[in-house]
Design an enzyme around this catalytic site. Structure first.
Site, PDB file in Angstrom:
ATOM      1  N   CYS A 107      -3.357  -4.629   3.971  1.00 15.38           N
ATOM      2  CA  CYS A 107      -2.234  -5.442   4.431  1.00 15.38           C
ATOM      3  C   CYS A 107      -2.190  -6.860   3.877  1.00 15.38           C
ATOM      4  CB  CYS A 107      -2.233  -5.498   5.961  1.00 15.38           C
ATOM      5  SG  CYS A 107      -1.963  -3.887   6.704  1.00 15.38           S
ATOM      6  N   GLU A 118       0.835  -1.193   0.000  1.00 19.40           N
ATOM      7  CA  GLU A 118       0.000   0.000   0.000  1.00 19.40           C
ATOM      8  C   GLU A 118       0.871   1.244   0.000  1.00 19.40           C
ATOM      9  OE1 GLU A 118      -2.104  -1.085   3.800  1.00 19.40           O
ATOM     10  OE2 GLU A 118      -1.674   1.012   4.214  1.00 19.40           O
ATOM     11  N   HIS A 176      -1.399 -11.985  10.636  1.00 18.41           N
ATOM     12  CA  HIS A 176      -1.109 -10.568  10.408  1.00 18.41           C
ATOM     13  C   HIS A 176      -0.923  -9.882  11.762  1.00 18.41           C
ATOM     14  CE1 HIS A 176      -1.017  -6.549   8.992  1.00 18.41           C
ATOM     15  NE2 HIS A 176      -2.147  -6.225   9.607  1.00 18.41           N
TER      16      HIS A 176
END
Lengths: 357, 118, 370
Positions: A123, A91, A246
């Site tokens: 993400c 990103e 994550h």
């Protein structure tokens, strides 16, 4: 068991596929969370991690992806001309229009006979590129496909995310199952429209829904995807040696792991956010590289990414004998993390281009 | 706006390779790629930077003696200026060299840094 | 010499041309040779031959500008010399001019760096000072020399400039303050690097016989030679040996039928102290690694055996880039004619001027005598 569960939802290619090479990159600079806290809270209150990695003045997603990809290639020892796709998920692509991936492809010697594209999904841009690579390789369209998750994440000065928005990531080279150091047995994706975190087209910093980023966003998708995949694969948490999720901070992945039945020992090697922060698209992928640096043949690994907006990609992985051949051919993730040079907030603002010149 | 001047040197700048692409007509033309390993032969820390490099100062430029023999001029990165020494082993990395203002292209190319232990 | 904010490029050139014509007692000029390095970049002005011919009252004359980086001035002289020797041109006017202050700051530095390799040096953020820094750092490493050891060159240049009313920096420089100056490109510092400045200088070139008939005190160009070296520093066999300097010096001496020992005056390209040290070694006055000692031992002073930078050199008189080569020739001529005023070195009959381009990729040597 969940509303999402139907037959054939699992992603499993016709031919076995796996990871033939992997590589990490973490820039050398670290800003302690206490230094950010000193700036904005007078040092009072807790901080979400110890410190985060910051890219140097001459680094961006292109340069970092190149280094991680070179590490993956060094481990795989394949001819880069045999790569049919170079995909970079991020990103923080340095250009709004002009692919990061073509520059990476050029720098690793993969041009011109290759596909290349940039991926974006907050993400989880890197792991969705991994799923696409599974499709390319598993269908026979490509022998190898390179997937990178890399970020130099933006955090608004003074915002909670400034403590964690970090730089780093990993590259994963997907290839035929028989050549693989890690078999990818299956993957599953789950997405919904959930507005927990976003950045508008010309905005410099992202915005977020604060506590809305937790239960209805991160946990719902991470847990949902993990449970679905484990059930579809007929496994439980105890069947895995390692798990990596994550890591927007240290707390979320630990809590998710616990709810799924994983112990701290299972997630410990891949839990890097306390020491490097949240590397966004690179977060769980670089966690995976740290696990592969210590894993043994036969170890099973569960990897689950999360991207705001929102969705999760879950992977069921198994380490093969080949890991022992390829591991030492490139710089380990731990070596990058140990290569550490502390900076203060002033240097940080300069490195992160927050100074008006 | 300059682009072709940078673009034609992509292979040299990104990976220290010559630009040769083997084709059916020029099959003998093979790409040679340097290993990217070498040692610092000399260095200078630039405090007075030319246009396009102001944001990076002070930065270290060096003469790098490549393991294969030739010497190149390049920046030495990921190091504090006072730690640089003649004879120090270095390895090639691809980094941002400069940008053409806020809207122009970003030029990437080789720099060198102290070797990272595997 | 210095910062002439109110004077334009053409005006600077005209002032020098007028002085030269006045000195030569002629207005009969067949061709104009202009030495300039950066007018196109700094003043957005090229096509200097016709421009300066027109503006200096030479409309109609053949005119051309030549460029060889910082060696443009001496290269222009060389072209005039060849033209006169060929017989095609009877009398030529040579002017070196640089309007260095038309651009300031990092853009000016960018322009000054164009005499280096754009693709393999300046693309990596290298400047002329950085190249000198690379040479100096290596020199200090190989010869176990400290920064302080180079002070003699700058101290001498400033001492000599004190007697030159046209010099940019006429202040005395104390040796002990040398190493403490602000750093430009380490180890090169402000007292080590020659200041870039505006300037123009001109000479009139004609045949020996015509000169004797025309001017009261002509100076003979006994030798003239140009040589080139590996363009980028990293491509040279030995970065601490200025091979173009050796080659052009030897060729010029041979044409003049002289040996280096015969030279009584040295106007060398002292853009950085390390360049002075390397030049003294390459022309054969010092052993490799010993060039700095000539300055440290006072041998380059007015009373020494090798008087250098007698009007202050590039370091203290100022470095007008493409005009430098002509400044050197004018200053050496004044010395040989005994008209150097307070800068005068007694009894000099033979002098050497040497102008370098880039990091020594071009070397132009002239030997003058009376």
């Amino acid at each position: 068991m969940t509303a999402f569960q139907r037959k054939n939802d699992l992603m499993k290619p016709d031919k076995p596929v796996g990871i033939v090479g992997y590589g990490a990159y973490v820039p050398r600079y670290r800003i302690p969370a206490s230094e950010i806290s000193r700036m904005w809270t007078g040092g009072e209150g807790g901080v979400p991690i110890k410190e985060k990695a910051v890219n140097g003045l001459d680094e961006d997603v292109v340069t970092m992806s190149i280094e991680a990809s070179r590490n993956a290639l060094d481990r795989a020892q394949i001819d880069p001309q045999d790569i049919r796709a170079v995909w970079v998920g991020s990103e923080s692509h340095p250009y709004a229009v002009k692919p990061t991936s073509t520059m990476v492809a050029e720098a690793i010697g993969a041009v011109p006979n290759t596909q290349a594209a940039d991926w974006e999904f907050a993400c989880k841009a890197g792991t969705e590129a991994m799923q696409a690579a599974m499709g390319f390789v598993g269908s026979g369209m490509a022998r190898y496909a390179l997937s990178v998750g890399m970020d130099t994440a933006q955090g608004r000065p003074g915002d909670a995310l400034e403590y964690t928005a970090a730089a780093g990531g990993a590259a994963v080279l997907v290839g035929p199952g028989e050549e693989s150091a890690v078999q990818i047995h299956g993957s599953y994706s789950m997405v919904t429209d959930t507005p927990d975190f976003w950045r508008r087209a010309h905005a410099e910093y992202p915005s977020h829904g604060d506590r809305f980023t937790g239960e209805p966003a991160y946990f719902k998708h991470i847990l949902g995807a993990a449970q679905y995949l484990m059930e579809a694969m007929g496994r439980t948490a105890a069947d895995y040696q390692w798990a990596v999720f994550h890591q927007p901070n240290a707390k979320f992945p630990m809590r998710a792991a616990k709810q799924l039945g994983f112990t701290n020992e299972q997630i410990e090697p891949g839990l890097l956010s306390p020491r490097i922060g949240n590397t966004y698209s690179g977060s769980c992928m670089i966690g995976l590289t740290a696990i592969l640096d210590v894993a043994q043949p036969g170890d099973r690994i569960l990897m689950v990414s999360y991207g705001s907006g929102a969705g999760s990609d879950a992977f069921d992985l198994e380490v093969t004998e080949k890991i022992n051949d390829i591991r030492d051919r490139a710089t380990t993730t731990e070596a990058y993390i140990s290569r550490r040079s502390e900076i203060d907030y002033a240097t940080y603002t300069r490195f992160r281009d927050k100074l008006k010149m | 706006m300059q682009v072709s001047r940078y673009w034609r040197m992509n292979a040299q700048r990104y990976m220290m390779a010559n630009g040769g692409v083997a084709t059916a007509e020029k099959e003998e033309e093979k790409t040679f790629t340097f290993s990217g390993r070498g040692t610092i032969y000399s260095y200078s820390t630039v405090y007075d930077a030319p246009a396009g490099f102001e944001a990076y100062k002070p930065y270290v430029v060096g003469l790098i003696k490549l393991d294969e023999g030739p010497m190149v001029t390049a920046q030495i990165t990921d190091i504090d200026a006072k730690e640089v020494e003649i004879g120090m082993p270095v390895e090639m990395v691809t980094r941002k060299l400069r940008t053409e203002g806020d809207e122009g292209v970003i030029v990437y190319g080789y720099k060198f840094r102290p070797s990272v232990v595997v | 010499m210095g910062e002439h904010w109110d004077v334009s490029l053409r005006h600077l050139a005209w002032q020098a041309i007028e002085a030269a014509l006045d000195d030569a007692k002629t207005t009969d000029i067949d061709a104009l040779y202009v030495g300039n390095m950066l007018a196109g970049r700094l003043s957005h002005q090229d096509h200097l031959g016709a421009l300066i011919a027109d503006y200096s009252g030479l409309r109609g004359a053949e005119a051309v500008a030549v460029e060889a980086g910082e060696a443009s001035g001496a290269i222009a002289l060389r072209q005039a010399l060849l033209a006169v020797k060929s017989g095609e041109i009877k009398t030529a006017l040579v002017v070196g001019v640089e309007k260095a202050t038309d651009q300031t700051g990092s853009e000016a530095l960018s322009a000054q760096s164009t005499s280096l390799d754009a693709d393999y040096e300046t693309m990596h953020g290298v400047t002329p000072a950085a190249v000198a820094g690379l040479m100096m750092q290596r020199y200090m490493h190989e010869h176990q020399v400290e920064l302080e050891n180079f002070a003699g060159f700058s101290v001498n240049a400033h001492a000599n400039a004190g007697a030159n009313p046209l010099a940019m920096y006429r202040n005395r420089l104390k040796a002990e303050r040398f190493a403490a100056a602000p750093v430009v490109s380490a180890p090169v510092n402000l007292f080590d690097a020659a200041p870039v400045a505006d300037g123009a200088a001109a000479v009139v070139i004609t045949s020996h016989e015509r000169a004797l008939a025309m001017a009261p005190k002509p100076v003979r160009i006994a030798g003239s030679a140009v040589a080139t070296d590996g363009f980028a520093l990293h491509d040279r066999q030995d970065i601490l040996w200025l091979s173009a300097v050796t080659k052009s010096t030897q060729a010029a001496l041979k044409r003049a039928n002289l040996a280096i020992e015969d030279i009584q005056l040295f106007e060398l390209h002292d853009s950085y102290t390390v360049m002075s040290a390397l030049a003294l070694e390459a022309i054969g006055l010092a052993e490799r690694g010993q060039g700095w000692q000539l300055a440290a031992e006072g041998k380059i002073g007015r009373d020494g055996p090798y008087p250098m930078s007698t009007f202050g050199g590039l370091k203290a008189r100022g470095n007008p880039l493409g005009a430098t080569g002509l400044y050197q020739v004018v200053e050496a001529s004044l010395q040989l004619r005994g008209e150097a005023g307070d800068c005068q070195i007694p009894d000099v009959k033979i002098g050497l001027t040497q102008n370098l381009g880039g990091s020594g990729a071009t070397a132009v040597t002239h030997i003058l005598r009376v």
